[in-house]
Each structure stands twice: as C-alpha cells, then as structure tokens.
Design an enzyme around this catalytic site. Structure first.
Site, mmCIF file in Angstrom:
data_model
loop_
_atom_site.group_PDB
_atom_site.id
_atom_site.type_symbol
_atom_site.label_atom_id
_atom_site.label_comp_id
_atom_site.label_asym_id
_atom_site.label_seq_id
_atom_site.Cartn_x
_atom_site.Cartn_y
_atom_site.Cartn_z
ATOM 1 N N ASP A 176 1.498 -11.320 6.894
ATOM 2 C CA ASP A 176 2.226 -10.635 5.727
ATOM 3 C C ASP A 176 2.859 -10.418 6.449
ATOM 4 O O ASP A 176 4.688 -9.570 5.384
ATOM 5 C CB ASP A 176 1.186 -9.452 5.848
ATOM 6 C CG ASP A 176 0.980 -8.506 6.737
ATOM 7 O OD1 ASP A 176 0.036 -8.749 7.578
ATOM 8 O OD2 ASP A 176 1.077 -7.207 6.657
ATOM 9 N N GLY A 211 0.586 -0.792 -0.189
ATOM 10 C CA GLY A 211 0.025 -0.634 0.034
ATOM 11 C C GLY A 211 1.193 1.592 0.372
ATOM 12 O O GLY A 211 0.737 2.271 -0.699
HETATM 13 P P1 AMP Z 1 2.879 -3.151 7.921
HETATM 14 O O1 AMP Z 1 1.686 -2.366 9.020
HETATM 15 O O2 AMP Z 1 3.729 -1.936 7.880
HETATM 16 O O3 AMP Z 1 3.157 -4.129 7.938
HETATM 17 O O4 AMP Z 1 1.495 -2.877 6.480
HETATM 18 C C1 AMP Z 1 0.439 -3.248 6.677
HETATM 19 C C2 AMP Z 1 -0.330 -3.050 5.399
HETATM 20 O O5 AMP Z 1 -0.751 -1.503 5.232
HETATM 21 C C3 AMP Z 1 0.028 -3.228 4.118
HETATM 22 O O6 AMP Z 1 -0.095 -3.828 3.453
HETATM 23 C C4 AMP Z 1 1.477 -1.682 3.902
HETATM 24 O O7 AMP Z 1 1.011 -1.273 2.604
HETATM 25 C C5 AMP Z 1 -0.237 -1.028 4.248
HETATM 26 N N1 AMP Z 1 0.111 0.375 4.477
HETATM 27 C C6 AMP Z 1 0.863 0.468 5.919
HETATM 28 N N2 AMP Z 1 0.982 2.201 5.842
HETATM 29 C C7 AMP Z 1 -0.010 2.081 4.586
HETATM 30 C C8 AMP Z 1 0.145 3.880 4.370
HETATM 31 N N3 AMP Z 1 0.616 5.102 4.689
HETATM 32 N N4 AMP Z 1 -0.685 3.631 3.257
HETATM 33 C C9 AMP Z 1 -1.288 2.477 2.157
HETATM 34 N N5 AMP Z 1 -0.885 1.612 2.668
HETATM 35 C C10 AMP Z 1 -0.328 1.292 4.035
HETATM 36 MG MG MG Z 2 3.779 -5.119 6.525
#
Ligand code: AMP
Ligand code: MG
Length: 481
Positions: free
Chosen positions: A249, A89
C-alpha cells in the site's frame, strides 16, 4: 484574492468501489506551522495575499475550496507480508489540481479525521511525524528522486492520543497520484473484472498514455511500473535511503516515493541497517529493498492476471517471465549507478569486484556511506580514510579511472551529480523536530535550506555532514501513527 486552484477531479467520478465520498473532519483551532512557498509557486498557486488564519483554515480542511469533491480512497495492502483491506484511514483527497493544462496533482490532507477505512484508528496524525515527512520528502525531492511532496503542515489545536498526548497536525501532500499496488489489490480482491478494467484504463490514461492503444497494454503497464520502481529503488540505494515500510500500500504506480513513516538515511555502511522499531526481522533493511520491490511487483502482477490473457496459464507465464527479469534489470542498473558514483566511464570486467571491495571495506571499518564517496571526491578527510586498505583500494580505483578515456573534470562532474555531500542526518532531523515541536522552526528551516542543494560543495556546514557519534544507543524510528 485568487489562489489559483484549478481542480478537475477524475478519481472521485469513479464508482463507489474505489472510494468513499467524505469531507475532512473540521478541527478546533488550526494554526499554520509551515507553508512550502516554492512548491506552491511551481503549482501556480499563490498564497501570498492570504493571512495566516485563513491559511490555517484552508490547510486544515476547515475551509474547502470550491470545485473539490473530497474522497477517501480504497486500497488494500500486504503489510509485512500479510494481506489486509485498508484505505485512507486518516487522509482525504481534496482533489486533482491541474497545472498548465496537462500536469495533474493530487492534493491530499493527511491526518484529516476518521473515514470508513479507519478501522480502530482515530484518523489523526501527530505534529512530529508530519514535520518529519515534510523534511524527508523535500530532501528526497532535492536529491532528484521521484517523490510525493509536502505543501503545508498545520497544527490542529487538538491533542492526539499515542503513547503520550501529542499535538495533532495535518500535512498537505502533493502526489502525481495516490494509485498504489494496493489500489489494484483492493479491486482485484473484489473480483469485479469491470472495475479492474476501469482501474487499468484510468491508470494508463493518467500515467502511461503512451501505451493506451497497445494490444498488450496490461503487460506493458506491468513492465513500465517495474521499470519505474526499479529505478526508484536504485536511487534509494544510491543515496543510502531506507524507506522502512515498503508494504504494497506504500508503493506507487507512478514510481514516486510515498509514505514517509519510519524512513531514515543510513550513516555507517551496513547492508542490514534497519531503523524501524517494528521491523523486527529486517524485512525492509537497506539491502532487502530491491528484492522486496520485486516481491511487491509480483503482487501487482497477480492483480493483473485476469486481464493479461484470457488463458490463465498463459497470463501467469507472461507475467512471471517479466517479473523474473527484475533481477537482471536491477543488477545492470545497479552496476551503472555505482560506476556513476565512482566516476567510472565505460565498462570493465572487474568493476563489480572493485565496487564490492569498497563495500567490504566500508562495512568492516564502519565508514559513513555518504562521506566515503565525498572522500573520493576530495571533500572529506575524516581520519577513518587514513587507512592502508582504503589507500590501496583507492590505487585500484585510480588505475581503473585511467581507462575512462575522458577528462578529470568530467569524472568529477559525474561524481558530483550522483553523490550527495549532505543528507538529512538522523540526529539533525531529530534536533530540528524537537525544537519545531516546541514552536521554534529556526533549526528546521535552516536544515531545509541546506537540504535544498544536496550536491553542492558547501562550506561551513560541517555539523550537518558529520555522522552522529557511534554510540550504543541505536537510532530508532517509529511508524507515523
Ligand atoms: P501507513 O502505515 O501510514 O501506510 O498506514 C497504513 C494504514 O493504516 C492506512 O490504511 C492508513 O490510512 C491507516 N492508518 C494509519 N494511521 C491511522 C490512524 N491514526 N487512524 C486511522 N487509520 C490510520
Ligand atoms: Mg500508507
């Protein structure tokens, strides 16, 4: 002015079920904050003749090297137990850079703008969390623990809106791949067996070519990933690392640590330690990491069921038997890892008790996890160790060491290889980040230099070795969004 990129992009050639073709969104005014020259050179990349402005253009994604085909990867995940369709994302895979003809690395920009997987998010990242990922991932690497690494951080010159307005940033992440348990969950959820087969073959080709021709390759894959993930969590436990957000994930198929969000190192020993502000029920607490690894592996196994055997019941039995073995494998590995930390050779039936007695003592006395083992190596003499119970425990440990059947020197060597003398202490990381956020990288660079040799017997770095004073204010970490 050749940098030395050698792109050969295989993932972007997969069908559109696996990804979205997309470019990073250009940023307004990029500025290089840090470049990992040592990592660059291990990747046969040379940025030394490129000026800072151009480097900022490169690592912001404003100027994309030729021979890339940039994509956002699709994946799903169980986040705190709940299944969600996700995907990159806020990241874009620049491509796969091949080193010496056989080592393949994903080059990914994290914080590179919105994609079709962004859901409500802005696709961006803030400077603090990206620098934090840089510090901790490089620390984990130097601790000899498999991990993604950090090649560069740039400021975007744009603000990101969080609780406050923050400086935006992009991290360049290097990974042996970004295949995750969640990648399998995404494809499995589409119920397209052809795609699932493609993903299995792709993964085996890339990470486990030794099972390519096996008649039981899918089960073998499950077994190998279990072995890697088990070893990974053993390593985390060894150094007191708490990942903080072990969603499926965030669990790689390669066995590398990935996604440094709310992670932190434990200071005083408490198996229930949780730093993440969102982990209200301690799902990802220090001592919960092994059972969660098993839980995540079970989710991986579920994806593979249709390919393990034509008969579903047989497939489930085979996969269940394999996953059920996790506990035994883990306990064996744990015992051996703890013997290594204590410099114990061979096996004794009382080893487990001896180890658990030490943990009980540490917990009761709020002893620092890292420094307790340093004390046993003779390099820490904090007042907490001038304690009768500890002295008595040490006597038992010394008695057991007499059965090592080896020299004192060998015992010391074994302990030195397994017990860090310095870890990224939470308060030192925060101190470095606060300064770096304001534009002064001196503290961060000093910290990074010290963390490069975590097993050395350093002198004059006591301020990096003492834990923060036990205070009422509990250290809290936040997801890097
Ligand atoms: P994470 O907690 O970094 O593993 O992210 C979990 C999910 O949320 C993943 O699909 C990321 O790509 C999405 N994500 C996290 N932060 C953002 C953001 N600021 N904008 C869009 N998607 C995000
Ligand atoms: Mg992640």
């Amino acid at each position: 002015m050749t940098i030395g990129w050698h792109f050969d992009n295989t993932y972007s050639k997969l069908s559109n079920s696996f990804k979205e073709d997309i470019k990073p969104t250009p940023v307004h005014d990029p500025e290089l904050v840090i470049l990992n020259e040592e990592l660059a050179s291990s990747l046969n990349l040379d940025f030394s003749k490129i000026d800072k402005k151009k480097l900022a253009e490169i690592f912001s994604g404003n100027s994309i090297p030729k021979e890339t085909s940039t994509i956002a990867q699709a994946y799903a995940g169980h986040q705190f137990g709940h299944f969600t369709m996700l995907g990159d994302g806020r990241a874009v895979l620049l491509g796969e850079h091949v080193v010496n003809d056989n080592n393949r690395f994903d080059i990914q920009f994290k914080g590179s703008g919105r994609t079709s997987f962004s859901r409500g998010g802005d696709g961006r990242a803030a400077l603090g969390p990206m620098l934090r990922e840089y510090i901790i991932s490089e620390a984990i690497y130097s601790l000899n623990i498999p991990t993604t690494r950090s090649l560069a951080v740039v400021k975007t010159g744009e603000k990101v809106v969080r609780e406050n307005l923050l400086q935006g940033a992009i991290l360049t992440r290097i990974a042996s791949s970004h295949l995750r348990v969640g990648t399998f969950q995404y494809i499995a959820a589409t119920q397209n067996i052809y795609d699932l087969n493609t993903l299995v073959d792709y993964t085996i080709n890339r990470h486990y070519p030794e099972i390519k021709t096996s008649k039981t390759k899918v089960l073998d894959l499950l077994n190998l990933v279990m072995e890697k993930q088990c070893q990974l969590v053993i390593n985390w436990i060894r150094v007191g690392f708490i990942h903080g957000v072990m969603n499926t994930d965030n669990m790689t198929i390669s066995g590398e640590t990935i996604d440094y969000g709310p992670c932190a190192f434990m200071d005083h020993y408490d198996p229930k330690t949780v730093f993440s502000s969102i982990d209200k029920f301690g799902r990802y607490a220090f001592s919960n990491q092994p059972p969660i690894t098993k839980w995540n592996l079970a989710r991986f196994a579920e994806c593979l069921i249709p390919l393990i055997d034509k008969d579903e019941d047989t497939a489930i039995t085979l996969a269940t038997n394999l996953i059920d073995n996790f506990q035994n494998i883990y306990e064996d590995k744990w015992l051996n890892m703890m013997r290594d930390k204590l410099g114990l050779f061979g096996e004794d039936k009382n080893d487990k008790k001896l180890i658990n007695d030490l943990f009980d003592w540490m917990k009761k006395n709020k002893a620092d996890y890292t420094n307790t083992f340093c004390n046993l190596m003779g390099v820490n003499s904090d007042v907490v160790y001038k304690n009768d119970d500890f002295t008595n425990w040490k006597k038992e440990w010394k008695k057991r060491s007499e059965f090592n059947n080896t020299t004192q020197e060998k015992q010391s060597k074994l302990m030195q290889a397994n017990n860090p003398t310095v870890i990224p202490r939470n308060h030192k990381v925060e101190e470095a980040l606060t300064e770096a956020y304001k534009g002064n990288l001196d503290k961060m660079k000093k910290l990074l230099t010290i963390l490069k040799n975590p097993y050395d017997n350093h002198s004059n770095i006591e301020e990096y070795q003492v834990p923060a004073p036990l205070s009422n204010k509990k250290y809290q970490t936040f997801c890097g969004t």
